[in-house]
Design an enzyme around this catalytic site. Structure first.
Site, short mmCIF file in Angstrom:
data_model
loop_
_atom_site.label_atom_id
_atom_site.label_comp_id
_atom_site.label_asym_id
_atom_site.label_seq_id
_atom_site.Cartn_x
_atom_site.Cartn_y
_atom_site.Cartn_z
N ASP A 182 0.74 -1.06 -0.07
CA ASP A 182 0.04 -0.08 -0.12
C ASP A 182 0.78 1.27 -0.11
O ASP A 182 2.08 1.20 0.67
CB ASP A 182 -0.75 0.20 1.16
N ASN B 232 -2.93 12.91 -3.83
CA ASN B 232 -3.85 13.29 -4.74
C ASN B 232 -4.58 14.56 -4.35
O ASN B 232 -4.86 15.40 -5.19
CB ASN B 232 -5.15 12.31 -4.61
N ASP C 282 -2.25 9.23 -10.55
CA ASP C 282 -2.25 8.09 -11.53
C ASP C 282 -0.89 7.71 -11.74
O ASP C 282 -0.60 6.57 -11.93
CB ASP C 282 -2.97 8.62 -12.54
N GLU D 60 -4.92 2.18 -3.88
CA GLU D 60 -3.36 2.40 -3.97
C GLU D 60 -2.80 1.03 -3.40
O GLU D 60 -1.71 1.09 -3.04
CB GLU D 60 -2.90 3.54 -3.06
#
Length: 282
Positions: free
Chosen positions: A160, A168, A177, A203
């Site tokens: 993770d 973000n 992304d 993620e």
């Protein structure tokens, strides 16, 4: 048309004459072989006449008729064997049928291509190109069944991205992304043919490593973690937390159970400060 036991035409109607571009008097007493291509004559000799001797009929057979101008015309033939070796041939041109058959083949090929494309969409994460959770579950079930019959172990790594929401929120989803795609590339580097890499949501990624023990799996996980820590993506540095579980030899475990264990170890890594690898035990 009617053909005698010597394979000579003894009667033909206007349709046959028009098809061959020959008058009736040229066709009568000529060999049936003159009406068909070499390949069709081989088929007539090797299949049709032996079939007639056994079953007395041959139906819906496609042959290549040849006219006076040496043009090949596809025809469908039905034949019945009568007395004293006489055979009765009915045939009709099937150029449109050939065209339809070709179009059906093309349509079938196109549908198969579309089906393959849809299947790839169904098993692939669209952002990273990795397999998705559904396909990972299919693959790991196969591997679990295989390992249960062999003296080997495999490792499952839950991975993770640390503080990904901040990436973000700070830089935008397009940068987020990029981070995920770059991480997917790192996870695929130096993988063996049987290793599996998947993105199972957000993620979170999973690595499945067959034929590996705990010591080597932990070493691999730490190498991955350090490599990511040293990477810079659009001037952004990220870290990952990893949870690791290794199967037992000759034991069958469920995907969900193994994934829960590796997830539990992942959350221990998160709670302990992130950017580290924790191991779970069966």
């Amino acid at each position: 048309m009617i053909v005698n036991k010597y394979r000579k035409i003894i009667f033909c109607n206007d349709y046959i004459c028009n098809l061959s571009f020959k008058p009736n008097n040229e066709l009568i007493n000529s060999s049936i072989a003159t009406c068909f291509t070499k390949a069709s004559n081989i088929f007539i000799d090797s299949y049709i006449y032996p079939l007639l001797l056994v079953e007395t009929v041959a139906q819906e057979i496609q042959l290549s008729f040849i006219d006076q101008n040496k043009q090949v015309v596809p025809v469908v033939v039905n034949i019945r064997l009568g007395e004293e070796g006489t055979s009765y041939w009915s045939l009709y041109e099937c150029s449109n049928r050939n065209k339809l058959h070709s179009e059906l083949i093309k349509a079938k090929d196109k549908l198969e291509e579309q089906s393959k494309a849809l299947y790839q969409l169904a098993i692939t994460d669209p952002l990273t190109g990795l397999m998705n959770r559904r396909e990972l579950q299919n693959q790991i079930t196969r591997i679990i069944n295989l390992v249960a019959r062999n003296p080997s172990t495999f490792a499952l790594l839950s991975i993770d991205v640390d503080f990904f929401k901040q990436v973000n929120d700070t830089y935008g989803h397009h940068v987020g992304d990029k981070v995920l795609k770059h991480l997917a590339t790192i996870l695929q580097e130096d993988r063996r043919a049987n290793d599996l890499v998947a993105r199972i949501g957000g993620e979170e990624f999973v690595l499945l490593l067959p034929d590996i023990d705990e010591a080597n799996a932990y070493k691999l996980a730490e190498n991955l973690r350090k490599k990511v820590e040293n990477e810079v993506i659009d001037n952004i540095s990220i870290t990952i937390s990893i949870g690791l579980v290794v199967s037992h030899k000759n034991e069958k475990n469920s995907f969900d159970a193994l994934l829960k264990l590796s997830d539990d170890a992942l959350y221990r890594s998160k709670n302990a400060g992130r950017n580290q690898t924790s191991v779970a035990y069966l």
